[in-house]
Design a protein around this motif. Structure first.
Motif, PDB file in Angstrom:
ATOM      1  N   UNK A 163      21.792  76.556 -59.154  1.00  0.00           N
ATOM      2  CA  UNK A 163      22.535  77.660 -58.547  1.00  0.00           C
ATOM      3  C   UNK A 163      23.923  77.163 -58.157  1.00  0.00           C
ATOM      4  N   UNK A 164      24.944  77.923 -58.550  1.00  0.00           N
ATOM      5  CA  UNK A 164      26.304  77.560 -58.140  1.00  0.00           C
ATOM      6  C   UNK A 164      26.918  78.587 -57.196  1.00  0.00           C
ATOM      7  N   UNK A 165      26.169  79.663 -56.905  1.00  0.00           N
ATOM      8  CA  UNK A 165      26.671  80.719 -56.022  1.00  0.00           C
ATOM      9  C   UNK A 165      25.555  81.175 -55.097  1.00  0.00           C
ATOM     10  N   UNK A 166      25.794  81.082 -53.797  1.00  0.00           N
ATOM     11  CA  UNK A 166      24.859  81.569 -52.784  1.00  0.00           C
ATOM     12  C   UNK A 166      25.480  82.763 -52.061  1.00  0.00           C
ATOM     13  N   UNK A 167      24.637  83.723 -51.683  1.00  0.00           N
ATOM     14  CA  UNK A 167      25.138  84.914 -50.997  1.00  0.00           C
ATOM     15  C   UNK A 167      24.154  85.350 -49.920  1.00  0.00           C
ATOM     16  N   UNK A 168      24.692  85.672 -48.754  1.00  0.00           N
ATOM     17  CA  UNK A 168      23.890  86.280 -47.704  1.00  0.00           C
ATOM     18  C   UNK A 168      23.622  87.730 -48.075  1.00  0.00           C
ATOM     19  N   UNK A 169      22.365  88.032 -48.379  1.00  0.00           N
ATOM     20  CA  UNK A 169      22.004  89.397 -48.770  1.00  0.00           C
ATOM     21  C   UNK A 169      21.741  90.228 -47.521  1.00  0.00           C
ATOM     22  N   UNK A 170      22.074  91.529 -47.557  1.00  0.00           N
ATOM     23  CA  UNK A 170      21.812  92.387 -46.397  1.00  0.00           C
ATOM     24  C   UNK A 170      20.361  92.389 -45.926  1.00  0.00           C
ATOM     25  N   UNK A 171      19.431  92.071 -46.842  1.00  0.00           N
ATOM     26  CA  UNK A 171      18.019  92.042 -46.474  1.00  0.00           C
ATOM     27  C   UNK A 171      17.685  90.833 -45.604  1.00  0.00           C
ATOM     28  N   UNK A 172      18.634  89.903 -45.485  1.00  0.00           N
ATOM     29  CA  UNK A 172      18.413  88.730 -44.657  1.00  0.00           C
ATOM     30  C   UNK A 172      18.103  87.462 -45.430  1.00  0.00           C
ATOM     31  N   UNK A 173      17.944  87.570 -46.745  1.00  0.00           N
ATOM     32  CA  UNK A 173      17.653  86.400 -47.559  1.00  0.00           C
ATOM     33  C   UNK A 173      18.928  85.836 -48.166  1.00  0.00           C
ATOM     34  N   UNK A 174      18.896  84.556 -48.475  1.00  0.00           N
ATOM     35  CA  UNK A 174      19.988  83.919 -49.203  1.00  0.00           C
ATOM     36  C   UNK A 174      19.658  83.993 -50.693  1.00  0.00           C
ATOM     37  N   UNK A 175      20.491  84.699 -51.441  1.00  0.00           N
ATOM     38  CA  UNK A 175      20.266  84.880 -52.874  1.00  0.00           C
ATOM     39  C   UNK A 175      21.050  83.851 -53.661  1.00  0.00           C
ATOM     40  N   UNK A 176      20.469  83.394 -54.784  1.00  0.00           N
ATOM     41  CA  UNK A 176      21.110  82.382 -55.613  1.00  0.00           C
ATOM     42  C   UNK A 176      21.416  82.877 -57.014  1.00  0.00           C
TER      43      UNK A 176
END
Length: 275
Positions: free
Chosen positions: A86-99
């Motif tokens: 994974x080269x991109x992480x994002x704080x998702x509105x659901x509360x999880x960190x998406x990769x």
């Protein structure tokens, strides 16, 4: 203000802050984007601490932490699943960190931007590390005729082909690469950083080759590109466009906005020339 960062070790050389600030100006976004040097055994803790801060949307991840990022995130992205990186992480509105892995999209978009047809082409991909794994799914998705991995260690290439290739990848030893008769040769190894060749080019190998692509970028064309030109390959490209395009894909994931990349690439060429 939306907050971002890039994690790596080393990280001082990263152009990501410059790229994303240019994207933000284009798209009327106000952002901060920092470089963070994480300890080799401390990425997960450092990334989690950063992502927990107020106003942080996400971060980029470079070597050697892409596998760590894959393991800490929820991953639905097929390219990331194939690469196990994974080269991109994002704080998702659901509360999880998406990769996500945007490397392959970056490569494909750079090729298309440079008027390179991928449909029905034979691709020779040199190397079987994380950089190679990250581009396999998007290349297959672009409709290539064949994708062949060539690697110094054949067993490693066979493993990557089995895990990431969906049964659609061939494997060949470096010494037998000419048999592929590739239309496009892509170097995913770091050989050019050391001014060495990932494999010996020959007139037989490049007989039908339209493009040689090196994921490494430097002030001047890499040795690999120079050798290809000397053998009569019509077009050579380095990886600067891929760097900008993968960043643009990440920026779009984070903001929903797609920045223009052409002027950014030109500006970076100017910056690199002065370094």
């Amino acid at each position: 203000m939306k907050k971002f960062a890039v994690f790596g070790n080393p990280i001082v050389q990263s152009l990501s802050p410059t790229i994303h600030q240019m994207f933000a100006e284009q798209c009327n976004e106000v952002i901060s984007y920092e470089k963070i040097l994480a300890p080799e055994d401390g990425f997960v803790a450092a990334a989690a601490e950063f992502l927990a801060q107020a106003d942080v949307v996400g971060c980029n991840v470079t070597m050697p932490f892409k596998l760590d990022a894959y393991n800490m995130a929820k991953v639905d992205d097929q390219a990331a699943k194939d690469a196990k990186a994974v080269n991109t992480l994002m704080n998702h509105p659901c509360g999880e960190v998406m990769g996500f892995n945007t490397d392959g999209v970056g490569l494909v978009n750079d090729l298309l931007n440079n008027n390179t047809e991928l449909a029905d082409k034979r691709i020779l991909l040199i190397g079987a590390g994380g950089a190679a794994r990250g581009v396999i799914s998007p290349l297959l998705g672009a409709g290539v005729q064949s994708l062949t991995l060539a690697n110094r260690t054949l067993a490693r290439a066979e493993q990557v082909a089995a895990e990431a290739g969906q049964g659609k990848i061939d494997v060949v030893e470096l010494t037998n690469a000419a048999a592929v008769k590739p239309h496009i040769i892509i170097n995913s190894t770091a050989a050019s950083l050391n001014n060495t060749l990932p494999l010996e080019l020959s007139s037989n190998l490049v007989e039908e080759c339209e493009l040689v692509y090196d994921m490494v970028y430097k002030k001047q064309p890499t040795l690999f590109m120079q050798e290809a030109e000397a053998l009569g390959v019509a077009k050579t490209l380095d990886g600067l466009g891929m760097l900008v395009e993968q960043a643009a894909a990440a920026f779009s994931i984070w903001t929903g906005k797609r920045p223009e990349t052409k002027k950014v690439i030109v500006k970076l060429r100017e910056i690199i020339a002065k370094q």
